[in-house]
Enzyme design. Structure first.
Site, PDB file in Angstrom:
ATOM      1  N   LYS A 196       0.846  -1.203   0.000  1.00  7.88           N
ATOM      2  CA  LYS A 196       0.000   0.000   0.000  1.00  7.88           C
ATOM      3  C   LYS A 196       0.882   1.253   0.000  1.00  7.88           C
ATOM      4  O   LYS A 196       2.090   1.159   0.272  1.00  7.88           O
ATOM      5  CB  LYS A 196      -0.917  -0.010   1.232  1.00  7.88           C
ATOM      6  CG  LYS A 196      -0.183   0.017   2.565  1.00  7.88           C
ATOM      7  CD  LYS A 196      -1.115  -0.312   3.722  1.00  7.88           C
ATOM      8  CE  LYS A 196      -0.364  -0.337   5.039  1.00  7.88           C
ATOM      9  NZ  LYS A 196      -1.179  -0.931   6.124  1.00  7.88           N
ATOM     10  N   TYR A 229      16.871  29.005   9.974  1.00  6.81           N
ATOM     11  CA  TYR A 229      15.668  29.758  10.357  1.00  6.81           C
ATOM     12  C   TYR A 229      15.488  29.763  11.875  1.00  6.81           C
ATOM     13  O   TYR A 229      15.674  28.745  12.542  1.00  6.81           O
ATOM     14  CB  TYR A 229      14.425  29.127   9.736  1.00  6.81           C
ATOM     15  CG  TYR A 229      14.279  29.431   8.268  1.00  6.81           C
ATOM     16  CD1 TYR A 229      14.099  30.738   7.812  1.00  6.81           C
ATOM     17  CD2 TYR A 229      14.308  28.394   7.342  1.00  6.81           C
ATOM     18  CE1 TYR A 229      13.954  30.998   6.453  1.00  6.81           C
ATOM     19  CE2 TYR A 229      14.157  28.650   5.988  1.00  6.81           C
ATOM     20  CZ  TYR A 229      13.983  29.960   5.549  1.00  6.81           C
ATOM     21  OH  TYR A 229      13.840  30.220   4.211  1.00  6.81           O
TER      22      TYR A 229
END
Ligand SMILES: *Cc1c(COP(=O)(O)O)cnc(C)c1O
Length: 356
Positions: free
Chosen positions: A35, A252
């Protein structure tokens, strides 16, 4: 030259891991779970690598049909079954096996006119509380399924919530046995964790997911101890090197504070590639064969690493984010997630190719 990030998937590791699980599962059939595009590894690549698997299991109808279309003749199981009556003719034509877990599905089967009957996996809810018939309803629902005539075979199935943890499968097994006592049908219970930790669940068909891809289902047992190898390796290169002085910060938010002269490498890999933004400073990365640590926040396209232990590193030095030489679980754990999520989140912009 193009951006250096890329993933490789080792066909031999997939085959090796399948054999390891097959051996652990003793005489049970083992369906390879493919899957979510084979947990990010590519369903076509994985089903081709495992043409001799006992079967496949997936969630997406398209992938199941494509796998049948490529000539795989064995069982292909839809783990959530079907969602609408109009899928049933397609399912029957491709001879797919379906999980039957709900009243709604029973009603669709009762009114369906199928070109041929299906293989049904009758799912019982033993405590996961997601899909499946309640213990008290199971016998009646099974009788209804039989009466539809839509099933050419029925396998009794459940899925464990805690096969990977200390709670184990005792209570779920007690419930399953209560619901199925005296019923002579094949059974499918085990996921990867149960294959390796709970032999009493092996039964007729086991469903092998994460361990096929070389990661661990357990919080406290490394993949290596199961004998499996990473199938996917995510790799890139350094695209810049910075020499920083005390007082600087990195990335950041300036969350990483430089407190002594420091060489920092910039890796072409960020959260838009599927690397977890939540990985904190200190998460392991392999640079030029040496295990080093991230420093500062992961940004969209880049991340930074401390090069103190790799004095020879320069632009172009190879980097491994996870895979061969760095278990994906060693990245997932500090990032507060599991190997499953990192594999599935590999971004479409990352090219994937076969490795031997
Ligand atoms: C995904 C899935 C599996 C495979 O689980 P792993 O932990 O990856 O081995 C097995 N059974 C069902 C029903 C699943 O949805």
């Amino acid at each position: 030259m193009s951006r250096p990030i890329h993933a490789t998937v080792s066909v031999s590791a997939l085959r090796h891991n399948y054999v390891v699980a097959k051996r652990a599962a003793l005489q049970s059939k083992v369906y390879a779970v493919v899957k979510a595009n084979a947990y990010g590894h590519g369903i076509e690549r994985v089903t081709k690598a495992l043409v001799r698997a006992d079967g496949f299991a997936t969630v997406e109808l398209e992938g199941a049909i494509a796998t049948r279309g490529r000539g795989f003749a064995g069982p292909i199981l839809l783990l959530e079954g079907f969602f609408e009556a109009r899928e049933l003719p397609v399912v029957a034509d491709a001879d797919l096996a379906v999980v039957v877990h709900s009243e709604e599905q029973l009603r669709m089967l009762e009114s369906a006119k199928l070109s041929r009957p299906l293989d049904a996996f009758f799912k019982i809810n033993t405590g996961m509380n997601r899909l499946g018939f309640a213990i008290a309803e199971a016998r009646r629902a099974l009788e209804r399924l039989r009466k539809t005539g839509a099933a050419k075979s029925i396998t009794l199935m459940t899925h464990f919530a805690t096969a990977d943890g200390p709670e184990g499968i005792g209570e779920a097994m007690r419930r399953f046995n209560q619901a199925t006592e005296g019923i002579d049908l094949p059974r499918s219970l085990a996921n990867s964790a149960a294959i390796f930790a709970h032999p009493e669940t092996h039964a007729d068909v086991a469903r092998l997911g994460i361990a096929l891809y070389g990661a661990t289902p357990f919080g406290d047992r490394a993949a290596e101890s199961l004998g499996v190898k990473p199938a996917m390796t995510l790799a890139s290169q350094l695209i810049a090197v910075q020499d920083l002085q005390p007082g600087e910060t990195i990335g950041y938010g300036g969350t990483f504070h430089v407190d002594k002269p420091m060489r920092v490498g910039v890796v072409a890999c960020g959260y838009a590639d599927g690397y977890p933004r939540h990985a904190p400073s200190g998460t392991p990365v392999v640079v030029g064969g040496v295990r080093v640590k991230t420093a500062g926040r992961v940004s969209m396209d880049m991340m930074t690493v401390d090069l103190a232990d790799v004095p020879g590193a320069r632009v172009g030095t190879p980097v491994t984010l996870w895979g061969e030489g760095l278990p994906i679980d060693d990245v997932a754990t500090p990032a507060g997630t599991v190997g499953y999520e990192l594999m599935c989140a590999l971004a479409p912009r990352v090219p994937v190719s076969d490795a031997p």
